[in-house]
Design a protein around this motif. Sequence first.
Motif, PDB file in Angstrom:
ATOM      1  N   ALA A 286       9.123   0.341 -12.070  1.00 47.37           N
ATOM      2  CA  ALA A 286      10.476  -0.102 -12.428  1.00 47.37           C
ATOM      3  C   ALA A 286      10.569  -0.465 -13.903  1.00 47.37           C
ATOM      4  O   ALA A 286      11.495  -0.029 -14.607  1.00 47.37           O
ATOM      5  N   VAL A 287       9.613  -1.256 -14.385  1.00 49.56           N
ATOM      6  CA  VAL A 287       9.693  -1.645 -15.802  1.00 49.56           C
ATOM      7  C   VAL A 287       9.397  -0.453 -16.702  1.00 49.56           C
ATOM      8  O   VAL A 287       9.902  -0.363 -17.826  1.00 49.56           O
ATOM      9  N   GLY A 288       8.583   0.476 -16.198  1.00 45.85           N
ATOM     10  CA  GLY A 288       8.365   1.706 -16.973  1.00 45.85           C
ATOM     11  C   GLY A 288       9.663   2.483 -17.144  1.00 45.85           C
ATOM     12  O   GLY A 288       9.954   3.015 -18.219  1.00 45.85           O
ATOM     13  N   LEU A 289      10.455   2.530 -16.081  1.00 43.34           N
ATOM     14  CA  LEU A 289      11.753   3.210 -16.173  1.00 43.34           C
ATOM     15  C   LEU A 289      12.691   2.465 -17.116  1.00 43.34           C
ATOM     16  O   LEU A 289      13.441   3.087 -17.885  1.00 43.34           O
ATOM     17  N   VAL A 290      12.656   1.128 -17.062  1.00 47.02           N
ATOM     18  CA  VAL A 290      13.495   0.354 -17.980  1.00 47.02           C
ATOM     19  C   VAL A 290      13.113   0.663 -19.427  1.00 47.02           C
ATOM     20  O   VAL A 290      13.975   0.849 -20.301  1.00 47.02           O
ATOM     21  N   GLN A 456      16.093  -3.824  -1.952  1.00 48.32           N
ATOM     22  CA  GLN A 456      15.472  -5.152  -1.936  1.00 48.32           C
ATOM     23  C   GLN A 456      16.512  -6.236  -1.683  1.00 48.32           C
ATOM     24  O   GLN A 456      16.277  -7.166  -0.892  1.00 48.32           O
ATOM     25  N   ILE A 457      17.655  -6.135  -2.348  1.00 52.65           N
ATOM     26  CA  ILE A 457      18.689  -7.158  -2.179  1.00 52.65           C
ATOM     27  C   ILE A 457      19.270  -7.107  -0.757  1.00 52.65           C
ATOM     28  O   ILE A 457      19.475  -8.141  -0.115  1.00 52.65           O
ATOM     29  N   HIS A 458      19.517  -5.880  -0.272  1.00 54.81           N
ATOM     30  CA  HIS A 458      20.033  -5.724   1.090  1.00 54.81           C
ATOM     31  C   HIS A 458      19.057  -6.299   2.108  1.00 54.81           C
ATOM     32  O   HIS A 458      19.438  -7.015   3.044  1.00 54.81           O
ATOM     33  N   SER A 459      17.771  -6.000   1.896  1.00 53.08           N
ATOM     34  CA  SER A 459      16.737  -6.510   2.803  1.00 53.08           C
ATOM     35  C   SER A 459      16.684  -8.030   2.759  1.00 53.08           C
ATOM     36  O   SER A 459      16.611  -8.701   3.801  1.00 53.08           O
ATOM     37  N   PHE A 460      16.739  -8.591   1.549  1.00 56.32           N
ATOM     38  CA  PHE A 460      16.670 -10.056   1.423  1.00 56.32           C
ATOM     39  C   PHE A 460      17.906 -10.706   2.037  1.00 56.32           C
ATOM     40  O   PHE A 460      17.809 -11.771   2.661  1.00 56.32           O
ATOM     41  N   ALA A 461      19.069 -10.061   1.876  1.00 54.37           N
ATOM     42  CA  ALA A 461      20.290 -10.611   2.480  1.00 54.37           C
ATOM     43  C   ALA A 461      20.188 -10.616   4.003  1.00 54.37           C
ATOM     44  O   ALA A 461      20.589 -11.580   4.668  1.00 54.37           O
ATOM     45  N   LYS A 462      19.637  -9.535   4.569  1.00 55.98           N
ATOM     46  CA  LYS A 462      19.446  -9.496   6.018  1.00 55.98           C
ATOM     47  C   LYS A 462      18.500 -10.603   6.478  1.00 55.98           C
ATOM     48  O   LYS A 462      18.745 -11.283   7.486  1.00 55.98           O
ATOM     49  N   LEU A 463      17.406 -10.767   5.729  1.00 59.58           N
ATOM     50  CA  LEU A 463      16.421 -11.787   6.111  1.00 59.58           C
ATOM     51  C   LEU A 463      17.018 -13.186   6.005  1.00 59.58           C
ATOM     52  O   LEU A 463      16.802 -14.038   6.870  1.00 59.58           O
ATOM     53  N   SER A 464      17.778 -13.428   4.931  1.00 61.24           N
ATOM     54  CA  SER A 464      18.360 -14.756   4.721  1.00 61.24           C
ATOM     55  C   SER A 464      19.403 -15.092   5.779  1.00 61.24           C
ATOM     56  O   SER A 464      19.663 -16.269   6.044  1.00 61.24           O
ATOM     57  N   LEU A 695      13.359  -9.832  -9.262  1.00 60.74           N
ATOM     58  CA  LEU A 695      12.809  -8.966 -10.312  1.00 60.74           C
ATOM     59  C   LEU A 695      13.478  -7.595 -10.303  1.00 60.74           C
ATOM     60  O   LEU A 695      13.902  -7.083 -11.352  1.00 60.74           O
ATOM     61  N   MET A 696      13.558  -6.989  -9.120  1.00 60.76           N
ATOM     62  CA  MET A 696      14.154  -5.656  -9.056  1.00 60.76           C
ATOM     63  C   MET A 696      15.617  -5.691  -9.467  1.00 60.76           C
ATOM     64  O   MET A 696      16.111  -4.787 -10.158  1.00 60.76           O
ATOM     65  N   ALA A 697      16.336  -6.735  -9.064  1.00 58.65           N
ATOM     66  CA  ALA A 697      17.748  -6.838  -9.444  1.00 58.65           C
ATOM     67  C   ALA A 697      17.884  -6.999 -10.948  1.00 58.65           C
ATOM     68  O   ALA A 697      18.787  -6.415 -11.572  1.00 58.65           O
ATOM     69  N   THR A 698      16.994  -7.780 -11.556  1.00 57.02           N
ATOM     70  CA  THR A 698      17.050  -7.964 -13.003  1.00 57.02           C
ATOM     71  C   THR A 698      16.799  -6.654 -13.734  1.00 57.02           C
ATOM     72  O   THR A 698      17.536  -6.278 -14.659  1.00 57.02           O
ATOM     73  N   PHE A 699      15.756  -5.946 -13.302  1.00 56.77           N
ATOM     74  CA  PHE A 699      15.441  -4.683 -13.966  1.00 56.77           C
ATOM     75  C   PHE A 699      16.565  -3.671 -13.766  1.00 56.77           C
ATOM     76  O   PHE A 699      16.915  -2.925 -14.680  1.00 56.77           O
TER      77      PHE A 699
END
Length: 818
Positions: A286-290, A456-464, A695-699
């Motif tokens: 991810a950071v390589g792509l950024v 990642q965000i969708h997964s975290f929202a489901k978990l939360s 992290l993924m959302a920031t990148f």
Amino acid sequence: MSRWAADFGLDIRHAGRMCRRNPGSSLAAVLTLSLGIGCTTAIFSIVNVLLLRSLPYEGADRLVRIAERLPRGVGGGQAGATSAIEAADVPELRARSSTLSHAGIHARSTHTLVGQAETVRIAGARVSPAIFDMLHAQPLLGRRFRADEETLGAEPSVILSFGAWHQYFHADPEILTRRLVVDGESFSVAGVMREDFYFPDRQTEVWTPFVLGPVVGGRWPVLARLRDGVSLQTAQDEINSLLSGLRPQSSSGQGSIDGLHRFAVVHAQDALSAPVRPALTVLMIAVGLVLLIACTNVANLLLARAVGRAREISVRRALGAGRFRLVRQALTESVLLAVVGGIAGIVLAMGMIEILQIIGVGLTRRDLGPALSIPRLEEVRVDVFVLAFTLIVSAFAGVAFGLIPAIAQSQSNAMDLLRSDSTSRFGMSGRSPIQGVLIVGQMAMAMALLVAAGLQIHSFAKLSSIDPGYDPSDLLTFQVLFPDDMGPPTFAEEFVTEVQRLPRVRAAGYSSSLPMVQNAFISPISRTPGPPRPPAPGSSPTPEFPESRIVSRDFLDALGVRIIAGRGLSSEGQSSGQREILINRAFARTGYLGSDPVGQQVYSSERLVEVVGVIEDVRQFGLDQPADPQVFGLAVGGGGQLYYAVKSSGSPTSQLADIRQIVRRLVPGAGLYNVATMDQIVASSIGRRRFYAVLMATFAAIAATLAAVGLYGVVAYAVSRRTREIGIRVALGAHPRRVLGLIMRDAAVLICTGLLLGVAGAIALTRSFDAMLFDLTPLDPATYAVVAIFFTLVSVTAAFAAARHAASADPVVALRSE
């Protein structure tokens, strides 16, 4: 050499003048690069510590861990799961192995320590004396454990950490002559470790010997050291042969697991990083792509600047400047920007590391599992190695984004450039083909990152949003520490009664454990007298071995657990001699007690008990782990290591001062520890997934912003190169909307191409996301659709903002612009 140095100095001065002449574009380039380099450096700093830097022990590359591999469906259900090995096998390994020089057991623990002024609860570890020997641990004071101290009957001894020595004993130089009371037992002080020593984690404050007696059973983590010159494969073969001979009946009933040896011997560092290695790989990509997007943005910027300087370059070519000289000058400018961007990136990386260390730390409690989202996160610094890496990244970035405009400049024909106007090399679209390729690549990378972050965000929202089976809001939890470690037998009931009288307290209770506490208690039950038959090795758990909890009458009320059938536990039933239990929905669903379990009687610990109710499932060990069958029995009194829960109206910590007073009034010298709200405990349990999502959302946000800015810049630049053409079209009667559509059509080609390539890249990037997602697949269509719509809106907005200016241009002004 002097000529080369003089030319180099001349190039640097000329590059500095060009940057000062174009401050806006130069600042944009530096900021863009600093974002890419800063993110890359921060993540590489983590990778450097976790994957590349050895553990802080002498000869750490020879430390190995030994575990038994479990088949899929056992030990968590996932491939690659392992289990510790039997404690009784360790002496056999020491005696019969020719590939290991040391082997020892360690186990995290908590202890009650009587210090100089107060009794404290501290984190400790029980270790075999061989552990300190294989780590070559050198104490600051005293000695390491002797080999005979792990035998039954040896005099108890303790080794203090440097921090514990200072915090609890004020660095007493005579500490070795003192005896300490640990868990109510007198211990001699064998030594004090150095400040930089830790094992197995930095939270450990004391070590006690792991006693290997005839009654010690169970499975424990084993650390060993390879003899000099012995390869990992040789040790693997020997250990498997030895342990398979000692344990021919495996827990899975299989001789090998997925084609691998049944017993795994892996480097200690690899075992430590294994749980987060896939996530770190994704983050590095991810950071390589950024960084690539940042380089692409700057390349577009410099390409545009180079085109604007086309006449200057052609004049220099006509006056005799060589192609190599022009390329070198262009590269010097780009490398200068990269170096400045790299310095700014280092500052940004240092700030990012501090932020990551804050959001990556959960509650530092042994009973809740690891406190860090990433192992060794507290050791992460921007060190010399990372600085060298950053310089290499900066130099690479400079060459990467400077090479394209440099080549474009060098391949231009001087006379052609002098004879033509500045738009002749850009075709009808107003942009160069190279710019088109760069912006499409940039958008594709941003789209791929957005999909990864969206998952990642969708997964975290489901978990939360998972219903844990209880209500964690306004709930304060804690434990009570007594001077004699146990407290009065009637303390818990008296204490809870006092707490329930406090204003704004709605319910209070106590239990042998809390949700998210990593303690499992199995209490067999059966419908006939006598213990039930244990399940066969490797088979699924049976209802006869549910997880057991002891709770007070009002504990489940305080926790907000719903009763779905029957009633709750009552003290009246307990006093009449009739023992009662509750079961959870998962237990009832097994059908072991029939379709209506309420009123059924079973045997537990050879006593007849009645099921008086069924409660909602409680996710005991994590929101991502479904509830197992559980039973809840009534606890009466007790002053040991119980967990208390207080439900109140308003802030849960507002009652803390009153609760402390009650504790001190009932037992002078007692205090609270492990104080936390239930919301904090739940948040800490999902800290690692939140860390990845943030992290993924920031990148992805950085990548999307850079891509949108890049698209805006390319469209705006293309419009500026077509100003004369647009002016003529408008002067001849073209409607502004037609002009706008003409420009947006070109942008749409770039957007659609980037979108399609980005989807393909996202599919490739997220293939390994299975273990990182909760209740979601890497090809989740909803996430792809939402991200595609969002990305299209952002891109169209950026292109429209640039094109609208052209559509509203005054034709007279446009015709005068050339």
